[in-house]
Scaffold this active site. Structure first.
Site, PDB file in Angstrom:
ATOM      1  N   LYS A 173       0.845  -1.284  -0.046  1.00 38.57           N
ATOM      2  CA  LYS A 173      -0.114   0.156   0.003  1.00 38.57           C
ATOM      3  C   LYS A 173       0.806   1.422   0.216  1.00 38.57           C
ATOM      4  O   LYS A 173       1.437   1.532   1.003  1.00 38.57           O
ATOM      5  CB  LYS A 173      -0.833  -0.095   1.210  1.00 38.57           C
ATOM      6  N   GLY A 225       6.681   5.706   8.683  1.00 38.28           N
ATOM      7  CA  GLY A 225       5.746   6.675   8.569  1.00 38.28           C
ATOM      8  C   GLY A 225       5.915   7.228  10.095  1.00 38.28           C
ATOM      9  O   GLY A 225       6.805   7.197  10.799  1.00 38.28           O
ATOM     10  N   SER A 226       4.620   7.584  10.745  1.00 40.93           N
ATOM     11  CA  SER A 226       4.487   8.485  11.818  1.00 40.93           C
ATOM     12  C   SER A 226       4.496   7.608  13.117  1.00 40.93           C
ATOM     13  O   SER A 226       4.007   6.454  13.041  1.00 40.93           O
ATOM     14  CB  SER A 226       3.345   9.454  11.810  1.00 40.93           C
ATOM     15  N   VAL A 229       0.977   6.331  14.011  1.00 45.39           N
ATOM     16  CA  VAL A 229       0.552   5.260  13.210  1.00 45.39           C
ATOM     17  C   VAL A 229       1.332   3.908  13.408  1.00 45.39           C
ATOM     18  O   VAL A 229       0.926   2.767  13.658  1.00 45.39           O
ATOM     19  CB  VAL A 229       0.498   5.356  11.624  1.00 45.39           C
ATOM     20  N   GLU A 245       9.768   2.118  11.215  1.00 46.54           N
ATOM     21  CA  GLU A 245      10.732   3.101  11.280  1.00 46.54           C
ATOM     22  C   GLU A 245       9.872   4.518  11.409  1.00 46.54           C
ATOM     23  O   GLU A 245       9.074   4.694  10.237  1.00 46.54           O
ATOM     24  CB  GLU A 245      11.328   3.002   9.902  1.00 46.54           C
ATOM     25  N   CYS A 279      12.604  11.403   7.217  1.00 50.00           N
ATOM     26  CA  CYS A 279      12.744  11.037   8.654  1.00 50.00           C
ATOM     27  C   CYS A 279      14.241  11.283   9.036  1.00 50.00           C
ATOM     28  O   CYS A 279      14.435  11.434  10.477  1.00 50.00           O
ATOM     29  CB  CYS A 279      12.690   9.583   8.753  1.00 50.00           C
ATOM     30  N   GLU A 377       8.473  16.154  15.873  1.00 51.38           N
ATOM     31  CA  GLU A 377       8.912  16.038  14.347  1.00 51.38           C
ATOM     32  C   GLU A 377       7.935  17.033  13.471  1.00 51.38           C
ATOM     33  O   GLU A 377       6.839  16.492  13.526  1.00 51.38           O
ATOM     34  CB  GLU A 377       9.035  14.563  14.208  1.00 51.38           C
TER      35      GLU A 377
HETATM   36  C1  UN1 Z   1      13.283   8.700   5.165  1.00 52.61           C
HETATM   37  O1  UN1 Z   1      13.325   9.751   5.234  1.00 52.61           O
HETATM   38  O2  UN1 Z   1      12.390   7.852   5.799  1.00 52.61           O
HETATM   39  O3  UN1 Z   1      19.254   8.580   4.658  1.00 52.61           O
HETATM   40  C2  UN1 Z   1      14.564   7.890   4.588  1.00 52.61           C
HETATM   41  C3  UN1 Z   1      18.280   9.329   3.928  1.00 52.61           C
HETATM   42  C4  UN1 Z   1      17.752   8.791   2.988  1.00 52.61           C
HETATM   43  C5  UN1 Z   1      16.709   7.795   3.351  1.00 52.61           C
HETATM   44  C6  UN1 Z   1      15.538   8.546   4.130  1.00 52.61           C
HETATM   45  N1  UN1 Z   1      18.390   7.666   1.839  1.00 52.61           N
HETATM   46  O4  UN1 Z   1      18.125  10.421   4.149  1.00 52.61           O
END
Ligand code: UN1
Length: 486
Positions: A173, A225-226, A229, A245, A279, A377
């Site tokens: 998804k 994601g968050s 969630v 993650e 992230c 965040e």
């Molecule tokens: C993310 O933002 O979930 O190292 C991953 C990095 C990228 C991956 C980011 N290769 O910033």
């Protein structure tokens, strides 16, 4: 306006909901296409197809599975320009980064193709004579993969490629802001000859499709994601294998002995690259007091020069925010931050040629660990500057959030660097480089509330396989471990 379909059991099919949703270019607000607003029935059909395909796929020799993944990598490479532009159009990041997103997917499929000839287990001696011990890697079964919008090719590739090489089948998804990228990826799976049912695409909402995946008979779930969630997945998924993650509040420490020009490049790239929507984005810069004023001045001057705009335009440094909703959320966070910290630049949404969901690169100073902006965040171009007296305080402050994904230190002292590497609570620590830019063959993931699993490279193989321990007794008699000791 074209309407795109789900890809289930090797066929392009419409949802039984007869409903669709739109994907919008965040720089121009034009509509890119319509997509199936799928329901639980569609999702269950995909899971069923994946279980059927699993029976055969798990028995295909892994190097043969690898050949198909290599073909996907080749097709991605062939279409890189077109797909990179699409990333920019659908998600907003600047073209160089859109192309980088596709490159990360190319690399991951290539790496996992090779993994088909490894998938190493171990052999070890037995405590008993004429007995042989080893481990083999086995697939888990059908996996539900749920990905975010900020890396619409790279993150799906991180999840799908290792899942498939290990012999799993998948129901995927994609994020609802980037369904066209996902559709294009699945078109390439089809072209590469991935067998029907092995990889299934279901577009739609998290509430309906995501929820069904989490609560039905898939055997594992991978979600990026968050934190909210992620937590609800953990609560609902029962005893399924879960890989999560869940974001970060990633710090860069700038020491008084750092190369400040280098640190400046790293901070600007980490905080405002991908418009801060990673992230791994740098959202806190922790600066030693001895160089604080000088470095802040450099940072503000450089930030002021950044050009906002459509990511397809070559002069653009910073693209739009992915959606109106996300823009509103950033605005709200900035308002709350303003109550405690000092806003020195940015802080406002804007439009380019009257269109788009743009937010000005934003810097807050005077930030201390308990403040809202030190903890939340934001997922946008907003960075908090913190002033510290020592490395010890810098590390304590770096560790003072619930998250622990990425981190960095700029220093020319080996002692400072090693001390920080050992002391910072994070899944990734960079020395003299920014918090972003992980490579596909290394494990990627975090600690604390970020989630403790690792995807990427060797980490992904751990995540997407079961280990079976195998004992072979060729003595021809009953031997008892721990009992027949002499
Ligand atoms: C993310 O933002 O979930 O190292 C991953 C990095 C990228 C991956 C980011 N290769 O910033």
């Amino acid at each position: 306006m074209k309407t795109f379909k789900n890809y289930i059991d090797g066929k392009w099919v419409s949802s039984s909901s007869h409903r669709t949703f739109e994907s919008i270019n965040p720089a121009t607000e034009s509509v890119l296409g319509k997509f199936q607003l799928s329901n639980a029935k569609d999702t269950k059909a995909a899971i069923k197809a994946a279980w059927r395909a699993y029976k055969r796929w798990r028995l295909v020799p892994a190097p043969k599975r690898g050949e198909l993944l290599l073909e996907v990598s080749r097709l991605l490479k062939k279409n890189k320009k077109r797909l990179g532009r699409l990333v920019t159009q659908e998600m907003g990041k600047v073209l160089a980064e859109g192309l980088g997103d596709v490159q990360e997917a190319i690399d991951m499929f290539e790496l996992m193709a090779g993994e088909g000839r490894r998938l190493y287990g171990v052999t070890t001696p037995s405590e008993l004579p004429e007995k042989f011990c080893m481990t083999v890697r086995e697939p888990i079964g059908v996996l539900g993969l749920i990905s975010p919008w900020n890396f619409p090719f790279a993150i799906p590739a991180w999840k799908i490629a290792p899942a498939l090489i290990a012999g799993n089948t998948v129901v995927f998804k994609p994020a609802s802001y980037t369904p066209l990228c996902a559709t294009r990826l699945f078109e390439l799976f089809d072209e590469a000859g991935i067998p029907a049912g092995v990889a299934n695409l279901v577009t739609g909402s998290g509430r309906e499709v995501g929820e069904t995946i989490v609560t039905s008979n898939v055997r594992g779930i991978s979600f990026t994601g968050s934190r909210e969630v992620g937590l609800s997945i953990k609560q609902k998924a029962g005893l399924k294998r879960i890989s999560l993650e869940l974001g970060g509040k990633n710090p860069i420490i700038v020491m008084d002995d750092a190369d400040l020009d280098l640190a400046l490049d790293g901070c600007i790239w980490g905080a405002f690259g991908t418009t801060g929507q990673r992230c791994t984005a740098t959202s806190r810069i922790i600066v030693h007091e001895k160089i604080y004023e000088e470095f802040l001045d450099m940072l503000v001057k450089r930030t002021r020069k950044l050009r906002l705009g459509d990511g397809l335009k070559p002069r653009t440094d910073v693209g739009p925010i992915v959606s109106k909703k996300q823009l509103e959320s950033i605005k709200k966070d900035v308002e709350l931050a303003k109550k405690e910290a000092k806003l020195v630049i940015g802080g406002k949404p804007t439009k380019i040629n009257g269109k788009g969901f743009f937010f000005k690169p934003t810097i807050f100073t005077g930030v201390t660990p308990k403040m809202y902006i030190a903890q939340k965040e934001v997922f946008g171009p907003v960075v908090a500057i913190m002033r510290v007296k020592s490395l010890k305080q810098a590390v304590d402050w770096a560790n003072s959030t619930g998250y622990g994904l990425s981190s960095a230190i700029y220093t020319n002292s080996v002692n400072n660097a090693f001390t920080a590497v050992r002391a910072i609570e994070a899944g990734l620590t960079y020395v003299n480089s920014s918090t972003i830019g992980s490579e596909v063959h290394l494990p990627f993931g975090g600690v604390k509330d970020t989630g403790s699993t690792r995807e990427g490279g060797i980490g992904a193989i751990e995540e997407f396989t079961e280990t079976k321990t195998v004992y072979f007794d060729y003595s021809g008699k009953l031997q008892k471990a721990q009992i027949d000791i002499d």
